[in-house]
Design an enzyme around this catalytic site. Structure first.
Site, PDB file in Angstrom:
ATOM      1  CB  CYS A  38      -4.934  10.191   2.105  1.00 31.93           C
ATOM      2  SG  CYS A  38      -5.405   8.928   3.299  1.00 31.93           S
ATOM      3  CG  HIS A  83      -3.850   2.624   4.232  1.00 38.96           C
ATOM      4  ND1 HIS A  83      -4.499   3.421   3.301  1.00 38.96           N
ATOM      5  CD2 HIS A  83      -3.571   1.460   3.597  1.00 38.96           C
ATOM      6  CE1 HIS A  83      -4.598   2.761   2.159  1.00 38.96           C
ATOM      7  NE2 HIS A  83      -4.052   1.580   2.309  1.00 38.96           N
ATOM      8  CD  GLU A 102      -3.014  -1.022   0.143  1.00 40.08           C
ATOM      9  OE1 GLU A 102      -3.666   0.034   0.097  1.00 40.08           O
ATOM     10  OE2 GLU A 102      -3.233  -1.975  -0.645  1.00 40.08           O
TER      11      GLU A 102
END
EC number: 3.5.3.23
Length: 448
Positions: free
Chosen positions: A371, A250, A174
């Site tokens: 993000c 996450h 990720e």
């Protein structure tokens, strides 16, 4: 030689919509099918970039992807002209069309993992594009991501690029959303911190029961090997499976680090004390003094953290040695979170100031300030070698704001994704954008 941490923010794409595609991301699922405003989303992101640039931070921009991804739909059996492919997908498999239109590349913390030259064996900055294998709509991003990063960081003397890891569950990667770096100075050797949700092969590590653990230990280890990192400069830690099951998909939803500081929730990790001790020891050997700020669950619950995105914030170092925390407006809207932040900044500790940004369009789809940015530590020579077209300046901000105003819709619903005109609008916008950012041909429609 002076070094910097440059934040390259993702530019929100023209097909920004709320498809509810990310199982395990509470905001993404809870706002599914609502109408979105791509124009507002892009301008909100640009406003944050401009503000940080004006505060004196090095700021860049990372281009969005071509959407809808017609090539991906063709690979799934749809045929004919581009318009026919879109119409067939809308009629036969609307979820696949929605996935092919996802603007999730805006969250460039997932674009890649980056290791600075001070950490790597060959003295170059290394990039590994994330395969994002856990979600189909994100797994189709990495080919274009690799081309865009290659156009931004093209000088092979300074930059090394690696293809995404094998697209299988055992190597789910990720990117920087599960990676951070601690250092005394951005130009000095540091300690790279890889956080994983599960192990693909070692059953000793527990796994979440409700939501998927997207990052594997094996993927993190592979990236560290590819980047030529030494064992003395790496720490691996496991995310707490119970918080993954509460929507912490996450690590950057429950912890953020910068410089010598880790800001984290009490429930973020397994074996927290062992992990902190290892970070302290390894950073100490590299001349740094590791420090941590633990947010107690009694003051801020995991649910508060997920809903406010307190930890999906940007922790920035200022010239006077203090730190600035960039948070979304939702933090001010949560009484417990805001009370905690007020006490944090008034205590005279490491984090002295909090700045709030309105990023509602991104937040409703499950992504906050952290993000939206990919951090790249660069020395002066390396920064000079970056494609200058992607470094934010006042004129570039003005140009991009005008570009958004010219090309973006101010309302988009799921039914609009079936309009073939949307593809033409997107391609026209991106063709112009590659000229603005001096990227050359990076999109499939420009290459094929």
């Amino acid at each position: 030689m002076k070094s910097y941490e440059v934040n390259f923010d993702g530019l929100v794409g023209p097909t920004h919509n709320y498809g509810g595609l990310s199982y395990g991301n509470v905001a993404s699922q809870s706002n599914s099918q609502q109408g979105s405003n791509p124009k507002e989303a892009a301008l909100q992101g640009l406003a944050k970039m401009k503000a940080l640039m004006e505060m004196g931070f090095q700021q860049g921009v990372l281009a969005p992807q071509e959407r809808p991804d017609v090539a991906a739909l063709r690979n799934l059996g749809f045929a004919g002209t581009d318009a026919q492919v879109i119409q067939q997908a809308a009629q036969q498999a609307m979820p696949l069309l929605v996935a092919s239109c996802s603007a999730s590349s805006m969250w460039v913390a997932n674009a890649a993992t980056v290791s600075p030259s001070a950490d790597t064996a060959d003295g170059r900055v290394h990039f590994t594009a994330a395969n994002l294998n856990c979600k189909y709509h994100r797994s189709i991003e990495h080919p274009t991501t690799s081309r865009v990063l290659g156009a931004m960081f093209a000088d092979q003397k300074h930059f090394a690029h690696h293809a995404a890891l094998p697209a299988v569950a055992q190597f789910g990667d990720e990117g920087a959303a599960n990676h951070t770096r601690f250092c005394r100075d951005y130009g000095e050797a540091g300690v790279e911190f890889f956080v994983f949700g599960r192990s693909a092969f070692d059953t000793r590590y527990p796994a979440p029961q409700k939501y998927p653990a997207r990052q594997t230990l094996e993927a993190s280890q592979a990236v560290a090997r590819l980047h030529g990192l030494s064992d003395e400069g790496v720490v691996y830690a496991q995310q707490n499976p119970s918080v993954i099951d509460q929507g912490v998909f996450h690590n950057d939803v429950i912890a953020v680090g910068n410089g010598e500081v880790l800001f984290y929730h009490e429930d973020a990790f397994l074996e927290t004390e062992r992990m902190l001790a290892e970070l302290q020891a390894k950073l100490g050997k590299r001349g740094g003094r590791f420090q941590s700020i633990c947010v107690p669950r009694a003051q801020v619950t995991v649910d508060d953290a997920v809903r406010s995105y307190l930890f999906n914030s940007q922790l920035l170092s200022r010239a006077d040695g203090s730190m600035l925390l960039i948070v979304p407006e939702e933090c001010r809207g949560n009484e417990r979170v805001w009370q905690y932040l007020q006490s944090l900044t008034s205590s005279g500790g490491l984090i002295r100031e909090v700045k709030v940004f309105d990023l509602k369009q991104s937040m409703q789809n499950g992504g906050g300030p952290a993000c939206l940015r990919l951090r790249v530590a660069l020395n002066e020579t390396e920064l000079a070698a970056v494609n200058p077209g992607v470094i934010m300046t006042a004129p570039l901000y003005d140009t991009l704001a005008q570009w958004v105003g010219k090309h973006y819709r101010d309302r988009l619903r799921e039914s609009d994704l079936a309009d073939p005109q949307l593809l033409l609008e997107c391609r026209t916008a991106l063709d112009e954008l590659t000229q603005i950012l001096k990227l050359g041909a990076v999109y499939p429609f420009q290459i094929n």
